[in-house]
Design an enzyme around this catalytic site. Structure first.
Site, PDB file in Angstrom:
ATOM      1  N   GLY A  88       0.751  -1.437   0.374  1.00 15.13           N
ATOM      2  CA  GLY A  88       0.281   0.322   0.149  1.00 15.13           C
ATOM      3  C   GLY A  88       1.062   1.170   0.401  1.00 15.13           C
ATOM      4  N   GLY A 134       0.543  -5.491   0.636  1.00 16.67           N
ATOM      5  CA  GLY A 134      -1.035  -5.534  -0.239  1.00 16.67           C
ATOM      6  C   GLY A 134      -0.961  -5.964  -1.843  1.00 16.67           C
ATOM      7  CD  GLU A 186       2.506  -6.214   5.299  1.00 19.52           C
ATOM      8  OE1 GLU A 186       2.084  -5.991   4.745  1.00 19.52           O
ATOM      9  OE2 GLU A 186       3.364  -6.803   6.065  1.00 19.52           O
ATOM     10  CG  ASP A 193      -2.904  -5.066   6.069  1.00 20.95           C
ATOM     11  OD1 ASP A 193      -1.277  -5.025   5.743  1.00 20.95           O
ATOM     12  OD2 ASP A 193      -3.572  -3.646   5.966  1.00 20.95           O
TER      13      ASP A 193
END
Length: 372
Positions: free
Chosen positions: A79, A127, A150, A158
């Site tokens: 992301g 992502g 992350e 996530d």
């Protein structure tokens, strides 16, 4: 090609789409940012998948990352963390929208009824893994670099990371989640995070065949890939399987660090050094996430992640957030010296971890309540 096959898109060219025969091609087109996902890109990919899901002509979907001339390829680096940082400090509501819509997209790909193929050529992290892991066929090459890094920015794995990492063999999921270890093609296939290996030399021909070839059935699209598949390269990191399983079976982060300290191998020393750079709080949160995720279905796990990411930015808002601080150190000030709070694993208490698993929404109000 009929205009009806291409719905209006909003990302100003950050997502390119075309239909070649029966295959819908989605190209992530933000190469200077290693195709990192913006909110507009998430929305465009969702629009395309929903539209093509009801188009009889489109029988399969392929995800590709736009390359950079003279540079190594990239599928998707994750992301847009700079946006996360700016939006968190400005209390921009689009930050909440990003995670809700990204997690919905992850679920849509996992549940998509038509064959989906991800060409994870180059960097596929965060992502990008969220896009790829739900695909029916996950392709890696010599230049593939897969990771869920992350914890490096004070976040947790996530985009369904708890779901797919907790299903890796042994305790590989905990190892990958906590360290953010980067995997090549051989390790990725061995650990169930990729399906087939296509040598780098075959990639131009594969892309040309998908963009220009006669793709007249979903089976033909899959065959176009499989005709170029070869034996995967040897393992690089999972050769330490015994040590990984021994140490990362630890019941908590404190015990994990203790086990690594007692191991005199170079691998243990390196792993210990990596973990000491991460947020102690988010290491504990991530370990708890993986534990809980083993007993959850995808929708339930994504709802848990949506709760968790809300707390990442709101439990301690603004610059006090571990995630905001982690992004600052890595991508904004680039001093690579995050000021974690708490500073050591000994200072992390169960109550601090428990906060992340308390939903801020009533069940009927949860932004992902309708996922099943």
């Amino acid at each position: 090609m009929s205009d009806k096959l291409l719905p209006p898109l909003c990302s100003n060219g950050e997502v390119l789409a075309r239909v070649q025969g029966v295959v819908g091609l989605i190209t992530l087109n933000r190469p200077q940012a290693l195709n990192a996902l913006s909110l507009a890109m998430v929305r465009d990919i969702t629009t395309l998948l929903l539209h093509w899901g009801s188009c009889p002509q489109v029988q399969a979907v392929v995800f590709i990352g736009q390359g950079r001339e003279g540079k190594a390829p990239a599928f998707c680096a994750g992301g847009d963390i700079r946006f996360f940082h700016q939006a968190a400090l400005a209390q921009d509501p689009r930050l909440e929208d990003f995670f809700t819509e990204e997690y919905r997209l992850n679920h849509l790909i996992h549940e998509y009824t038509k064959p989906t193929i991800a060409l994870m050529d180059g960097v596929a992290m965060g992502g990008g893994m969220g896009l790829a892991q739900g695909c029916k066929l996950r392709v890696v090459s010599d230049q593939s670099r897969l990771a869920m890094p992350e914890t490096h920015i004070g976040l947790f794995p996530d985009v369904g990371g708890g779901y797919f990492l907790s299903r890796c063999p042994g305790h590989a999921g905990q190892w990958l989640a906590l360290t953010g270890q980067v995997l090549g093609a051989g390790d990725a296939i061995e650990l169930g995070l990729a399906d087939v290996y296509v040598p780098q030399g075959e990639m131009p021909g594969l892309l040309a065949a998908l963009h220009e070839g006669e793709q007249n059935s979903a089976e033909r699209v899959v065959a176009t890939v499989m005709e170029r598949v070869d034996l995967a390269p040897p393992l690089q990191h999972w050769v330490e399987q015994a040590r990984i399983n021994k140490h990362f079976s630890a019941p908590n982060v404190h015990e994990l660090l203790h086990r690594l300290e007692a191991d005199t191998s170079p691998w243990a020393a390196h792993t210990l050094a990596v973990l000491r750079q991460r947020s102690p709080l988010m290491l504990a949160v991530t370990l708890e996430q993986l534990r809980r995720a083993r007993g959850q279905g995808l929708a339930q796990e994504l709802r848990m992640e949506r709760d968790m990411v809300h707390h990442c930015f709101h439990a301690r808002p603004g610059a006090a957030s571990e995630t905001v601080e982690g992004i600052r150190a890595l991508a904004v000030d680039k001093d690579h010296a995050p000021r974690w709070n708490p500073a050591t694993s000994d200072e992390v208490h169960e109550a601090q971890v428990a906060v992340f698993f308390q939903s801020p929404w009533a069940t009927h109000e949860h932004p992902l309540r309708d996922l099943s």
